[in-house]
Enzyme design. Structure first.
Site, PDB file in Angstrom:
ATOM      1  N   ASP A  64      13.056  20.736 -32.941  1.00 51.39           N
ATOM      2  CA  ASP A  64      13.893  19.589 -33.298  1.00 51.39           C
ATOM      3  C   ASP A  64      15.380  19.909 -33.342  1.00 51.39           C
ATOM      4  O   ASP A  64      16.194  19.006 -33.493  1.00 51.39           O
ATOM      5  CB  ASP A  64      13.477  19.036 -34.669  1.00 51.39           C
ATOM      6  CG  ASP A  64      13.919  19.947 -35.805  1.00 51.39           C
ATOM      7  OD1 ASP A  64      13.882  21.185 -35.615  1.00 51.39           O
ATOM      8  OD2 ASP A  64      14.313  19.428 -36.872  1.00 51.39           O
ATOM      9  N   ASP A 108       8.511  25.495 -33.610  1.00 54.04           N
ATOM     10  CA  ASP A 108       9.607  25.912 -34.470  1.00 54.04           C
ATOM     11  C   ASP A 108       9.156  25.632 -35.913  1.00 54.04           C
ATOM     12  O   ASP A 108       8.202  24.866 -36.126  1.00 54.04           O
ATOM     13  CB  ASP A 108      10.864  25.121 -34.116  1.00 54.04           C
ATOM     14  CG  ASP A 108      11.987  25.365 -35.094  1.00 54.04           C
ATOM     15  OD1 ASP A 108      12.309  26.541 -35.328  1.00 54.04           O
ATOM     16  OD2 ASP A 108      12.523  24.382 -35.645  1.00 54.04           O
ATOM     17  N   CYS A 156       3.479   1.603   2.705  1.00 54.28           N
ATOM     18  CA  CYS A 156       4.724   0.863   2.463  1.00 54.28           C
ATOM     19  C   CYS A 156       5.688   1.700   1.627  1.00 54.28           C
ATOM     20  O   CYS A 156       6.903   1.711   1.865  1.00 54.28           O
ATOM     21  CB  CYS A 156       4.429  -0.450   1.744  1.00 54.28           C
ATOM     22  SG  CYS A 156       3.394  -1.603   2.650  1.00 54.28           S
ATOM     23  N   ASP A 192      16.700  24.989 -30.541  1.00 50.27           N
ATOM     24  CA  ASP A 192      15.406  24.929 -29.856  1.00 50.27           C
ATOM     25  C   ASP A 192      15.542  24.455 -28.407  1.00 50.27           C
ATOM     26  O   ASP A 192      14.576  24.539 -27.648  1.00 50.27           O
ATOM     27  CB  ASP A 192      14.461  23.964 -30.594  1.00 50.27           C
ATOM     28  CG  ASP A 192      14.126  24.457 -31.994  1.00 50.27           C
ATOM     29  OD1 ASP A 192      13.947  25.673 -32.164  1.00 50.27           O
ATOM     30  OD2 ASP A 192      14.070  23.619 -32.911  1.00 50.27           O
ATOM     31  N   CYS A 231       0.835  -1.196   0.000  1.00 56.11           N
ATOM     32  CA  CYS A 231       0.000   0.000   0.000  1.00 56.11           C
ATOM     33  C   CYS A 231       0.873   1.251   0.000  1.00 56.11           C
ATOM     34  O   CYS A 231       2.107   1.166   0.037  1.00 56.11           O
ATOM     35  CB  CYS A 231      -0.938   0.014   1.205  1.00 56.11           C
ATOM     36  SG  CYS A 231      -0.081   0.170   2.783  1.00 56.11           S
TER      37      CYS A 231
END
Length: 736
Positions: A621, A421, A24, A625, A21
């Protein structure tokens, strides 16, 4: 547990056994954080793993295992190449089956009473059936509960141990006091333990289904490879391959490693890695990914990345990391669970005293207190968030969307602005030189530009070099070539001090562009990107203009429209000129366009959007960026771009399709909705169940059934995410 020391790790992943649980989870995290040298520790109940980071390399993994063992659990290091947990239908079912066989006769007498029969098993038979369930099959609850007590905390096991022991002890006391006429409750304690074991088994089986994505990816790794060495073809285990090996891949075989095609052509099925449903054509010089399937042709591939450095291994690590780390909302759950068990024990004690003192029926008081302890087990609370995160990240990975961490998945559901971009993100990123114009008195502009760009991998540089090759232009050598971030490139060609770059840079250098402004405006109006070349040897003098054209990705318009359908505002942030950026924005229907933005200024623009109350995602990409991807609330990087961009982003799109952006936001919203639903039901079970049990309206057996059902229902609800298919249009996919 045997102590293990890894060679100078900075972080380690542990498999934790015995957790039941949210309480724990808190205990294991506290134990790990107390180990000297540990900087961070995050434990995930759904995956039963711990991610431990050391303050400095050289941490002792043995000390971590010892700390976990002292807390009452077991830990061992997860090996990347280790066997994955099985998914057989009866995995770990034998305790449930034995407990059920022993409990059914006890349950049968309850059924007989329900129909008016007074049939009862003899007390000693009831004792004989209940005892092994209580102390053999239920021993796990005593062990874990005792460890929690020693740690001055509580967990689900402690609640079950106390509750069932009270029912069992009350029955033994009644047997001793009243003999054959005793009113016994052995069935309550035995059936509760059986139901809890059943619930944990069903829960574990459901949790294993949430990790199917990881197991499916691991299964893509072939065991062997056919290698050409010294002119001889031989079979070798994949573990013995080295970079540079020449791999022979026959039709129908999986590629054993990342590489580059040397000979042959074929179609490659990359669907399990990129989500691309159609095979992709590959020829000599093309990159291929290990784990993908070769369709019809014989390929000779040179291995470039193996083992842990391969694309497949990095994808597996990324998904595992996202599933192991906690979403921010889980920290609230952890704080609640830290006080939950002690509060429940307090409520049970009040129930016992209130019923006993008010009615004098201490037997009924004990049963009501037992029901409180059993119904309140916080299993569902601990599973609510990680189960949904696991299912969401798993199904996203199958669709080509890799989520680096759970926080990115949680934040993405609130995104209302997406900034794109342009080059390589919305466009193909493969521009071609459309026009090369020379200023009056200038000559060899294309040759000079090609000389400056000879060592560059920039898309515009490749276009210049390709045009020079097609024109048969002789390219001279350049000296002292240097890139100027956000502006262009400079160098010396044939003794001339040249600059090649943007309009902004030319203005800064004092270059007069007036002679070619008309041609420039016409090119910009048609969406072309401009570069200027100038000679600074005897003062700034314009030599010429280069105009580049790029084509939009076929899926770009559909991707933007999908975002608008989700009420998300779109923004184009480009370093390109206003004409080129504006043309792309108009064609795609983008709401807001910002052109001629330097890399360092992109992050500032995103910050302004965030300060305006927006939750912003950035899609890019390239290396330039990376600052913007890191500055956004959520960064989404195209896997077709640079590694730097992918490291800075929280989400990686394995196909360079803008439509995947809308899918990423959609799966985030659906995952977060599942988290909210799970937390609602987890709290609802306790909010409704505890008062009913305290008032005597819920028997321990019904409480045990409700508690078991709560955990299973939470995980099952999360598994509904596996039906998500995504809606990314894929017109850009190559046809076979």
């Amino acid at each position: 547990m045997t102590s293990t020391t890894l060679p100078a790790p900075a972080a380690v992943r542990l498999q934790i056994e015995g957790m039941t649980c949210a309480s724990c989870v808190n205990r294991v995290e506290r134990a790990l954080r107390k180990v000297p040298g540990v900087a961070s520790a995050e434990v995930n109940l759904a995956t039963e793993t711990a991610e431990v980071g050391f303050a400095a390399p050289g941490g002792d993994v043995g000390a971590l295992s010892a700390a976990v063992a002292k807390a009452g659990y077991q830990a061992y290091v997860v090996r990347e190449d280790g066997p994955s947990r099985g998914d057989d239908a009866l995995h770990g079912a034998w305790p449930v089956l034995v407990a059920a066989l022993l409990s059914l006769p006890l349950l049968a007498q309850m059924g007989a009473m329900a129909v008016g029969s007074s049939w009862m098993l003899p007390p000693w038979v009831q004792l004989a059936l209940a005892t092994p369930v209580q102390f053999w099959l239920g021993a796990r609850f005593y062990r874990a509960g005792w460890a929690a007590l020693r740690d001055r905390s509580g967990n689900m096991d402690l609640l079950v141990a106390i509750g069932t022991s009270a029912g069992y002890g009350l029955s033994v006391w009644s047997m001793w006091r009243h003999g054959g006429h005793a009113h016994l409750y052995f069935e309550a304690s035995a059936v509760v333990i059986t139901l809890v074991l059943l619930g944990k088994w069903l829960e574990g089986r459901a949790k294993r289904q949430t990790t199917q994505a990881i197991r499916a990816l691991n299964a893509l790794r072939p065991d062997g490879a056919r290698v050409q060495r010294d002119g001889v073809e031989r079979e070798l285990p994949v573990a013995q391959l080295v970079p540079g090996d020449r791999l022979v891949v026959r039709p129908g075989e999986r590629l054993p490693a990342d590489g580059v095609v040397l000979e042959g052509s074929s179609h490659i099925d990359e669907s399990m890695i990129t989500g691309e449903s159609l095979p992709v054509a590959k020829h000599a010089g093309d990159k291929v990914t290990g784990g993908s399937v070769n369709a019809e042709g014989l390929l000779l591939v040179q291995a470039t990345a193996l083992g842990a450095e391969s694309t497949l291994a990095r994808i597996v690590r990324l998904v595992e990391s996202a599933q192991a780390h906690k979403a921010p909302i889980q920290r609230l759950v952890d704080r609640v669970s830290a006080v939950f068990v002690p509060a429940v024990i307090g409520i049970a004690a009040i129930t016992l005293l209130a019923w006993g003192l008010a009615t004098g029926d201490w037997e009924q008081a004990i049963l009501n207190a037992v029901a409180v302890l059993v119904i309140a087990c916080p299993c569902a609370l601990g599973l609510a968030t990680p189960a949904a995160i696991m299912a969401g990240t798993g199904v996203a990975a199958r669709r080509g969307i890799l989520v680096k961490d759970a926080e990115a998945l949680e934040v993405a559901h609130r995104v209302d602005v997406v900034a794109f971009d342009k080059t390589g993100t919305l466009t193909q990123g493969q521009p071609r030189l459309v026009t090369s114009l020379q200023a009056p008195g200038a000559s060899d502009v294309l040759a000079a530009a090609a000389a400056l760009q000879a060592g560059s991998e920039h898309p515009l540089a490749r276009a210049v070099l390709a045009a020079a090759r097609e024109a048969g232009t002789s390219v001279p050598a350049a000296q002292r070539v240097q890139a100027v971030a956000g502006r262009g490139i400079q160098g010396v060609v044939d003794g001339r001090d040249l600059r090649l770059g943007s309009s902004r840079w030319m203005t800064e250098l004092g270059v007069d562009l007036g002679a070619m402004q008309a041609a420039a405006q016409e090119a910009q109006a048609s969406g072309q990107t401009l570069s200027w070349i100038a000679d600074l040897t005897d003062g700034p003098r314009l030599l010429g203009m280069l105009a580049f054209g790029d084509t939009l990705k076929p899926g770009a318009a559909a991707g933007v429209q999908a975002l608008r359908a989700q009420s998300v505002r779109t923004v184009l942030v480009s370093g390109d000129n206003a004409g080129a950026a504006g043309a792309v924005g108009r064609e795609l229907g983008i709401d807001e366009v910002h052109a001629e933005v330097l890399p360092q200024d992109k992050a500032g623009l995103l910050q302004k959007l965030r300060e305006g109350g927006h939750v912003v995602a950035m899609v890019g990409d390239g290396i330039n960026d990376a600052p913007a991807l890191a500055a956004a609330d959520v960064g989404l990087a195209m896997a077709t771009g640079t590694d730097v961009a992918m490291h800075a982003a929280g989400i990686t799109l394995m196909r360079g399709e803008p439509a995947l952006v809308a899918d990423a936001l959609d799966i985030s919203r659906r995952t977060y909705a599942k988290i909210r639903q799970n937390l609602f039901w987890a709290f609802a079970y306790n909010v409704v169940g505890i008062p009913l049990a305290a008032l005597g309206w819920l028997s321990p057996v019904l409480a045990g059934a409700a508690m078991a059902f709560s955990s299973v229902s939470v995980v099952t609800n999360a598994l509904l995410l596996r039906r998500w298919k995504g809606a990314a249009a894929s017109p850009s996919r190559k046809q076979p």
